[in-house]
Design an enzyme around this catalytic site. Structure first.
Site, mmCIF file in Angstrom:
data_model
loop_
_atom_site.group_PDB
_atom_site.id
_atom_site.type_symbol
_atom_site.label_atom_id
_atom_site.label_comp_id
_atom_site.label_asym_id
_atom_site.label_seq_id
_atom_site.Cartn_x
_atom_site.Cartn_y
_atom_site.Cartn_z
ATOM 1 C CB SER A 94 -0.952 -0.041 1.204
ATOM 2 O OG SER A 94 -2.003 0.891 1.074
ATOM 3 C CG ASP A 216 -7.276 -3.098 -3.368
ATOM 4 O OD1 ASP A 216 -7.881 -2.540 -2.442
ATOM 5 O OD2 ASP A 216 -6.045 -3.229 -3.380
ATOM 6 C CG HIS A 244 -5.580 -2.463 0.296
ATOM 7 N ND1 HIS A 244 -5.167 -2.077 -0.968
ATOM 8 C CD2 HIS A 244 -4.852 -1.708 1.169
ATOM 9 C CE1 HIS A 244 -4.240 -1.143 -0.858
ATOM 10 N NE2 HIS A 244 -4.025 -0.901 0.419
#
Length: 268
Positions: A94, A216, A244
């Site tokens: 991320s 996602d 995610h």
């Protein structure tokens, strides 16, 4: 301050290269346990907690430093310098994918490759760019975090994780969010969701893998496709997964994608 204590740095395994794993917002290094364990059989594996997360030294948190992703990138460079042996590969989930990119651009040659898991250079839609959120969405999210962080964490974690058939993973992410100091989490959220690293993406000359979940909520497929188009040496692999955190919910396919990428790297 001792870097190992500041960032709760852990080293396992041994081999010809070092893999440095960096977790995302609201998480800690334990989120890497499946993937890190797999690669520690052949490589030196380094995991750590960003300052303010996990078992890091909270006294080291400086609001001015960590108001920008560059502050976290500086920490990454210090961790790599203290622990790496041989070629070093950065694995970032991320927002940490962009933190690793910024670290590389600040100190070229530190990393021989990047593996970005669910990355996003910008979360806000902008013209033809699809980040997944409108500015109003992000402002509303940050307002909710400010007024009721624990409530937001409990309700949003399962949606972010996906895989409703495995509720224990959503509960794990929720617990991780709730363990984070709320004030630090609020600032990290602002630093994350208001960041825009798109201008830097095209400057990254290091070979880069983008691992994208097929569905996602945080980083839609369009973001992965944008990165593949924009990175000079980018490779996109889409993992059949909802959520995610494919390194937790689909560790096997995630490891397979990383293995394929490693096999294609130039050998020194």
């Amino acid at each position: 301050m001792n870097i190992q204590q500041r960032n709760n740095v852990q080293v396992q395994g041994a081999g010809p290269a070092t893999m440095v794993f960096a977790h995302g917002f609201g998480c800690d290094q334990n989120m890497w346990r499946f993937v890190a364990r797999h690669f520690s059989q052949r490589y030196r594996v380094v995991t750590f907690d960003h300052v303010g997360s996990g078992n890091s030294d909270l006294s080291a948190y400086q609001p001015s430093k960590y108001a920008e992703l560059a502050g976290y990138a500086d920490d990454v460079l210090e961790i790599a310098a203290a622990t790496a042996q041989g070629p070093t590969w950065f694995v970032g989930h991320s927002v940490s994918a962009m933190i690793g990119m910024l670290a590389d651009l600040k100190s070229p040659g530190t990393f021989a490759a990047h593996m970005m898991i669910g990355p996003s250079p910008c979360y806000i839609n902008d013209g033809d760019y699809i980040g997944g959120f409108t500015r109003e969405d992000v402002e509303s999210l940050l307002d909710t975090l400010e007024s009721n962080y624990l409530g937001w964490a409990s309700s949003m974690a399962p949606a972010i994780m996906g895989v409703p058939e495995r509720p224990e993973l959503g509960e794990e992410l929720s617990a991780s969010f709730c363990r984070t100091d709320p004030e630090i989490a609020k600032q990290f959220a602002k630093t994350t969701f208001l960041s825009d690293s798109r201008k830097e993406v095209a400057r990254l000359q290091t070979p880069t893998l983008i691992v994208q979940s097929s569905e996602d909520l945080i980083a839609p497929l369009a973001v992965g496709e944008y990165l593949q188009r924009t990175l000079p040496h980018g490779m996109l692999r889409v993992v059949a997964n909802t959520g995610h955190c494919p390194h937790l919910s689909a560790p096997g396919p995630t490891c397979d994608a990383i293995e394929e990428f490693i096999d294609a790297l130039p050998r020194r």
